[in-house]
Design an enzyme around this catalytic site. Structure first.
Site, PDB file in Angstrom:
ATOM      1  N   GLU A   1       7.912 -53.469   7.814  1.00 19.16           N
ATOM      2  CA  GLU A   1       7.032 -54.011   6.784  1.00 19.16           C
ATOM      3  C   GLU A   1       7.874 -54.304   5.545  1.00 19.16           C
ATOM      4  O   GLU A   1       8.899 -53.666   5.310  1.00 19.16           O
ATOM      5  CB  GLU A   1       5.934 -53.023   6.400  1.00 19.16           C
ATOM      6  CG  GLU A   1       4.886 -52.773   7.458  1.00 19.16           C
ATOM      7  CD  GLU A   1       3.826 -51.810   6.960  1.00 19.16           C
ATOM      8  OE1 GLU A   1       2.716 -52.276   6.662  1.00 19.16           O
ATOM      9  OE2 GLU A   1       4.117 -50.606   6.859  1.00 19.16           O
TER      10      GLU A   1
ATOM     11  N   GLU B   1      -0.322 -45.011  14.408  1.00 14.82           N
ATOM     12  CA  GLU B   1       0.139 -46.363  14.109  1.00 14.82           C
ATOM     13  C   GLU B   1       1.643 -46.302  13.934  1.00 14.82           C
ATOM     14  O   GLU B   1       2.157 -45.401  13.253  1.00 14.82           O
ATOM     15  CB  GLU B   1      -0.521 -46.891  12.832  1.00 14.82           C
ATOM     16  CG  GLU B   1       0.026 -48.240  12.364  1.00 14.82           C
ATOM     17  CD  GLU B   1      -0.597 -48.696  11.050  1.00 14.82           C
ATOM     18  OE1 GLU B   1      -1.797 -48.436  10.842  1.00 14.82           O
ATOM     19  OE2 GLU B   1       0.115 -49.296  10.227  1.00 14.82           O
TER      20      GLU B   1
END
Length: 513
Positions: A193, A188
């Protein structure tokens, strides 16, 4: 939409055709003129020359200039799974949760009860009409899977982020074909974020990789970044990007190169003979705004500030570039090969009496700045302080009402603990599940999301007997811990096949120099 995985297949076939002969000159007509086969350039026409992007060529973009979300570029995921992180939202395709206006994509999280499928969209049991899942917020999650899938390139977004306790925007990538197995074996890539911006001064963004083996053998490594000038990402638009090439991934904010990871550090347990795995396969893009969940709950607060919602994640554009120097490896187009920005860690915290070189985490109570938190896939983990008398007195008691979970002491900030030598603590097991299977314990220290962690297997103590453990910090560093930036100095996890009913007691948790 075709994938931008460029392969010079025509040239390869031509070379094979002229290279398979016996090599005898008798097979060539002396009067024949030998002409080399034409070199076929299979790159998109716009990629033949692009000097303004230092060798990077724009191969895909969405400027959100239309009146609706482009269904040939993005598809909505619709589910109420909680993202595997106990998140509070259901993802929908409602125009209330995502729309295009003023040349911007808007993703809005709204406080409202909702139901929907209880499994992710790719699950073979997925049913769009299922209503067994539920959430207390609605939001949107869009992806380019099977419409925009790339191996290597520069992936860039300009956006203004939401804020408030419980907000969790993300711009990230998942593997399209899961060549090495389920998450995180196939990897991933988190380009951007952030959680709980503006709460308690929170102003960091994060870039992270996830890889390794199945839980609890999963790993994540990355860095946080603070925009210079005390700028909060929720107050204006900023550009977030990764440059991904064979064996290396770099992170940027507004052109500042703040983090790099290489294949020397990542791996997948599914393919031990391939040093590039899992980041050598096609990935697709994801944009979403989650609400709550384990990570936001452990930063600055423990809940969701419902009054902070609705919140909007506003995206100006998303662009994908590939390197004209070498489409197969993505190498040769790095935006910066020099020094890059690091955010320095804080000074190490002092023990309560700060006189003996010890950092006390727990001695009958959790010591500031640390507090107790838990993570579970479902169920809960009970935490109480019990007075057992004798030499131990008050101890922490942990009761596992879950099949899968961990408990940990964590602070809001990360500290440099690299000059500490050992982690010591006392532990006993009061109760094992009846179907414990292969019983064991794992100790971990890490930076919380997104920094790397160090795991250390523990021998099981005799039943109902206190055992003292002393773990070398160097062993944790060799296991992957970034000891210069630790905010989670103690994590304990039973590795039983079923944790349900297990009871542990812990005391005297100390990092010593």
């Amino acid at each position: 939409m075709s994938r931008f995985l460029i392969r010079n297949t025509t040239l390869a076939v031509a070379v094979a055709a002229v290279g398979c002969g016996g090599g005898s000159s008798n097979n060539v007509d002396p009067g024949e003129t030998i002409v080399d086969p034409p070199v076929v350039d299979t790159r998109p026409e716009q990629c033949l020359e692009d000097p303004e992007n230092s060798g990077y060529c724009l191969v895909w973009s969405d400027e959100f200039s239309g009146s609706a979300i482009d269904a040939e570029k993005w598809v909505h995921e619709k589910n109420c799974t909680g993202g595997g992180n106990n998140e509070a939202q259901c993802y929908t395709d409602s125009p209330d949760n995502s729309w295009v206006a003023d040349d911007m994509l808007h993703i809005r999280a709204i406080r409202e009860d909702a139901t929907g499928p209880s499994v992710v969209d790719d699950d073979p049991n997925y049913d769009a009409n299922d209503t067994s899942g539920s959430g207390s917020f609605t939001s949107a999650r869009l992806r380019t899977k099977n419409m925009g899938d790339w191996k290597y390139g520069r992936f860039e977004m300009r956006a203004k982020l939401p804020f408030g306790q419980g907000s969790w925007p993300a711009f990230w990538m998942l593997p399209t074909d899961w060549a090495y197995g389920g998450w995180p074996l196939s990897g991933e890539i988190d380009i951007l974020e952030a959680v709980n911006l503006k709460v308690g001064g929170e102003d960091r963004v994060y870039g992270t990789l996830h890889y390794g083996g199945t839980w609890p053998g999963n790993k994540h490594t990355g860095e946080a970044y603070q925009i210079p000038g005390d700028l909060n990402p929720a107050d204006g638009f900023h550009t977030y990007a990764v440059e991904w090439e064979e064996g290396e991934i770099r992170w940027y904010v507004d052109g500042d190169h703040y983090a790099t990871q290489t294949s020397d550090g990542w791996y997948t347990t599914a393919e031990l003979e391939n040093p590039l795995a899992p980041f050598d396969q096609p990935f697709h893009l994801i944009l979403n705004l989650a609400v709550g969940g384990d990570w936001p709950a452990n930063v600055n607060d423990t809940g969701i500030d419902e009054e902070a919602f609705p919140q909007d994640f506003v995206i100006d554009y998303v662009r994908v570039y590939q390197c004209t120097e070498n489409f197969d490896t993505g190498k040769g187009c790095a935006s910066s090969d020099g020094d890059f920005v690091h955010n320095p860690g804080l000074e190490p915290p002092q023990a309560p009496d700060s006189t003996d070189g010890e950092l006390v985490i727990f001695d009958g109570e959790a010591k500031a700045p640390y507090a107790w938190y838990t993570w579970t896939a479902h169920g809960d983990i009970g935490y109480t302080i019990e007075n057992i008398g004798g030499e131990y007195g008050e101890v922490a008691q942990i009761t596992y009402n879950t099949n899968q979970g961990i408990g940990f002491y964590q602070s809001d900030s990360a500290y440099d603990l690299s000059d500490y030598t050992y982690v010591e603590f006392d532990l006993r097991v009061l109760n094992e599940p009846a179907d414990a299977g292969a019983a064991g314990l794992t100790f971990r220290a890490d930076c919380g999301h997104p920094c790397s962690s160090g795991d250390y297997p523990l021998d099981m103590p005799a039943p109902d007997q206190w055992a003292h453990y002393q773990i070398p910090v160097m062993a944790l560093v060799e296991g992957g811990l970034n000891a210069s930036s630790v905010n989670t100095p103690f994590v304990i996890s039973p590795t039983w096949d079923n944790q349900m009913g297990a009871i542990l007691q812990i005391d005297n948790i100390i990092w010593t120099r």
